[in-house]
Design a protein around this motif. Structure first.
Motif, PDB file in Angstrom:
ATOM      1  N   ALA A  35       0.321   1.442  -2.423  1.00 49.10           N
ATOM      2  CA  ALA A  35       0.939   2.414  -1.375  1.00 49.10           C
ATOM      3  C   ALA A  35       1.723   1.700  -0.406  1.00 49.10           C
ATOM      4  O   ALA A  35       3.114   2.232   0.017  1.00 49.10           O
ATOM      5  N   PHE A  36       1.528   0.490   0.087  1.00 43.01           N
ATOM      6  CA  PHE A  36       2.351  -0.196   1.306  1.00 43.01           C
ATOM      7  C   PHE A  36       2.436  -1.626   0.655  1.00 43.01           C
ATOM      8  O   PHE A  36       2.761  -2.523   1.680  1.00 43.01           O
ATOM      9  N   ASN A  58      -1.078   7.086  -6.343  1.00 40.93           N
ATOM     10  CA  ASN A  58      -0.735   5.835  -6.817  1.00 40.93           C
ATOM     11  C   ASN A  58       0.593   5.639  -7.216  1.00 40.93           C
ATOM     12  O   ASN A  58       1.293   6.161  -7.895  1.00 40.93           O
ATOM     13  N   TYR A  59       0.921   4.254  -7.175  1.00 51.69           N
ATOM     14  CA  TYR A  59       2.267   3.751  -7.366  1.00 51.69           C
ATOM     15  C   TYR A  59       1.989   2.563  -7.947  1.00 51.69           C
ATOM     16  O   TYR A  59       0.923   1.852  -8.146  1.00 51.69           O
ATOM     17  N   GLN A  60       3.297   1.823  -8.480  1.00 51.61           N
ATOM     18  CA  GLN A  60       3.063   0.845  -9.363  1.00 51.61           C
ATOM     19  C   GLN A  60       3.685  -0.371  -8.688  1.00 51.61           C
ATOM     20  O   GLN A  60       4.731  -0.496  -7.890  1.00 51.61           O
ATOM     21  N   LEU A  61       2.823  -1.451  -8.760  1.00 53.97           N
ATOM     22  CA  LEU A  61       3.277  -2.770  -8.079  1.00 53.97           C
ATOM     23  C   LEU A  61       4.328  -3.346  -8.665  1.00 53.97           C
ATOM     24  O   LEU A  61       4.398  -3.701 -10.041  1.00 53.97           O
ATOM     25  N   GLY A  62       5.499  -3.643  -8.006  1.00 55.31           N
ATOM     26  CA  GLY A  62       6.638  -4.117  -8.660  1.00 55.31           C
ATOM     27  C   GLY A  62       7.495  -3.257  -9.714  1.00 55.31           C
ATOM     28  O   GLY A  62       8.285  -3.869 -10.196  1.00 55.31           O
ATOM     29  N   ALA A  89       8.963   4.543  -9.712  1.00 53.50           N
ATOM     30  CA  ALA A  89       7.620   4.171  -9.729  1.00 53.50           C
ATOM     31  C   ALA A  89       6.917   3.510  -8.449  1.00 53.50           C
ATOM     32  O   ALA A  89       5.542   3.501  -8.497  1.00 53.50           O
ATOM     33  N   SER A  90       7.890   3.208  -7.612  1.00 49.87           N
ATOM     34  CA  SER A  90       7.119   2.715  -6.156  1.00 49.87           C
ATOM     35  C   SER A  90       7.151   3.793  -5.275  1.00 49.87           C
ATOM     36  O   SER A  90       7.764   4.916  -5.484  1.00 49.87           O
ATOM     37  N   ALA A  91       6.429   3.752  -3.933  1.00 48.47           N
ATOM     38  CA  ALA A  91       6.527   4.378  -3.204  1.00 48.47           C
ATOM     39  C   ALA A  91       7.819   4.716  -2.637  1.00 48.47           C
ATOM     40  O   ALA A  91       8.704   3.946  -2.563  1.00 48.47           O
ATOM     41  N   ALA A 127      10.882  -0.883   2.941  1.00 48.73           N
ATOM     42  CA  ALA A 127       9.518  -1.728   3.455  1.00 48.73           C
ATOM     43  C   ALA A 127       9.456  -2.528   4.599  1.00 48.73           C
ATOM     44  O   ALA A 127       8.889  -2.771   5.186  1.00 48.73           O
ATOM     45  N   ASP A 128      10.859  -3.360   4.515  1.00 47.72           N
ATOM     46  CA  ASP A 128      11.069  -4.350   5.663  1.00 47.72           C
ATOM     47  C   ASP A 128      11.337  -3.565   6.905  1.00 47.72           C
ATOM     48  O   ASP A 128      11.151  -4.308   8.022  1.00 47.72           O
TER      49      ASP A 128
END
Length: 364
Positions: free
Chosen positions: A101-102, A65-69, A74-76, A82-83
């Motif tokens: 995750a994505f 699990n990762y954290q949104l924003g 804390a992010s993937a 990502a881009d």
């Protein structure tokens, strides 16, 4: 000689760029020579991103699990790129796609999820706006909240047979989603599950569903036929608000509550029969249904709440059974075509009609 070398090099680059999401082992070997970024997660899962946008995730167990924003930590780990991610291949052995995750992979177009994955986490594909299709394997049992939030490119989805709930906001804002194949065994369509899916034209609600949540299909204008089956017991408030396209509405016999504003501003509905299993027609349940001409309320219904059929200018025929003992304020206010009510002699409906100087047609 140099010219020949340059031509060969350009050909190799072209092949790599066209490789995409290909599971062929020879092709994978070719692309591995051009790794843009890679790493190992805490649980030993290995990831590699190629220069042509293919993200490979291998190992066993879960994608954590990762954290949104959240912060970078804390992010993937691939979120930094990502881009650049166009395609994701997840290997056999992975059992869960973790939260966020994505999330934010706006250029992600395709993903391969292997059989064996049981969980799609919350926000897993949040705002993957280029994702047009995804095949969820039969092994999936849980799809988390906002899993496909604002996946505006998604066109269709099939829910695997072991999933029992579509959680809050799962397909929120998927404005190009046209069809949703819901599995028999599904028990709940959660709050705002398909909110704003304006092009959704095909959805079959299985008999196993008992609850349709608040604003579950809010502003799904593309729906023209809505069959709510026996089995559904509760339609929560504003579940089908502003679904202007619905012309044929069938309500199942097991519904006990039609919640507040459930069919508010559904301008295409021309007639409705409220089955006797319904005890309560909630506040503003059919408010401002501009084309509604006939409402038949069957024996068993006890309460029509405030403004339930308010502002339905074409409503001309209403049948109210003897079981109704309460009609709320302005229940039929603004129904300019309504001149009378059909019901049983010495019933509450007769008393109501007289108090509002409406004709009362006695049902023999």
């Amino acid at each position: 000689m140099k010219k020949i070398f340059r031509i060969i090099l350009m050909c190799v680059i072209a092949v790599l760029l066209c490789t995409g999401c290909n599971n062929n082992s020879a092709d994978k070997a070719a692309v591995k020579s051009d790794i843009k970024a890679s790493g190992v997660c805490d649980n030993g899962t290995v990831w590699e991103l190629t220069s042509n946008g293919v993200l490979e995730i291998t190992g066993s167990g879960v994608i954590k699990n990762y954290q949104l924003g959240g912060s970078r930590d804390a992010s993937a780990p691939w979120n930094l790129y990502a881009d650049d991610i166009i395609c994701v291949n997840i290997s056999e052995g992975i059992t869960a796609v973790g939260d966020s995750a994505f999330a934010g992979c706006r250029n992600l177009m395709t993903i391969t999820i292997p059989n064996g994955v049981t969980t799609i986490g919350s926000n897993a594909f949040y705002q993957c706006t280029s994702l047009t299709s995804i095949i969820l394997p039969d092994s999936v049992q849980t799809i988390g909240e906002s899993a496909f939030y604002d996946c505006s490119g998604l066109v269709n989805i099939a829910i695997p047979e072991n999933v029992t709930a579509i959680c809050e906001n799962t397909f929120y804002g998927c404005k190009n989603l046209m069809s949703a194949d819901l599995n028999e065994g599904l028990q709940m369509i959660g709050r705002q599950a398909f909110y704003g899916c304006a092009k959704l034209s095909s959805i079959t609600i299985p008999d196993s569903v008992s609850v349709i949540g608040e604003e579950a299909l809010y502003s799904c204008d593309g729906l023209s036929v809505l069959d709510i089956p026996d089995g559904v017991k509760t339609i929560e408030k504003y579940a089908f608000y502003n679904c202007d396209g619905i012309k044929v509405l069938t309500l199942g016999g097991d519904i006990a509550v039609i919640g507040e504003g459930s069919f508010y501003d559904c301008d295409g509905i021309t007639e409705v029969t409220i089955p006797g299993g319904v005890r309560l027609i909630g506040n503003e349940a059919f408010y401002s249904c501009d084309s509604l001409k006939s409402a038949v309320i069957e024996e068993g219904v006890t309460s029509i709440e405030a403004r339930a059929f308010c502002a339905c200018p074409e409503l001309a025929n209403v049948t109210i059974p003897a079981s109704v003992t309460s009609i709320g304020i302005k229940a039929f206010y603004g129904c300019n075509s309504l001149k009378g009510i059909s019901g049983y002699k010495e019933s509450y409906a007769e008393e109501y009609a007289k108090s509002f100087t409406l004709d009362f047609i006695v049902i023999e």
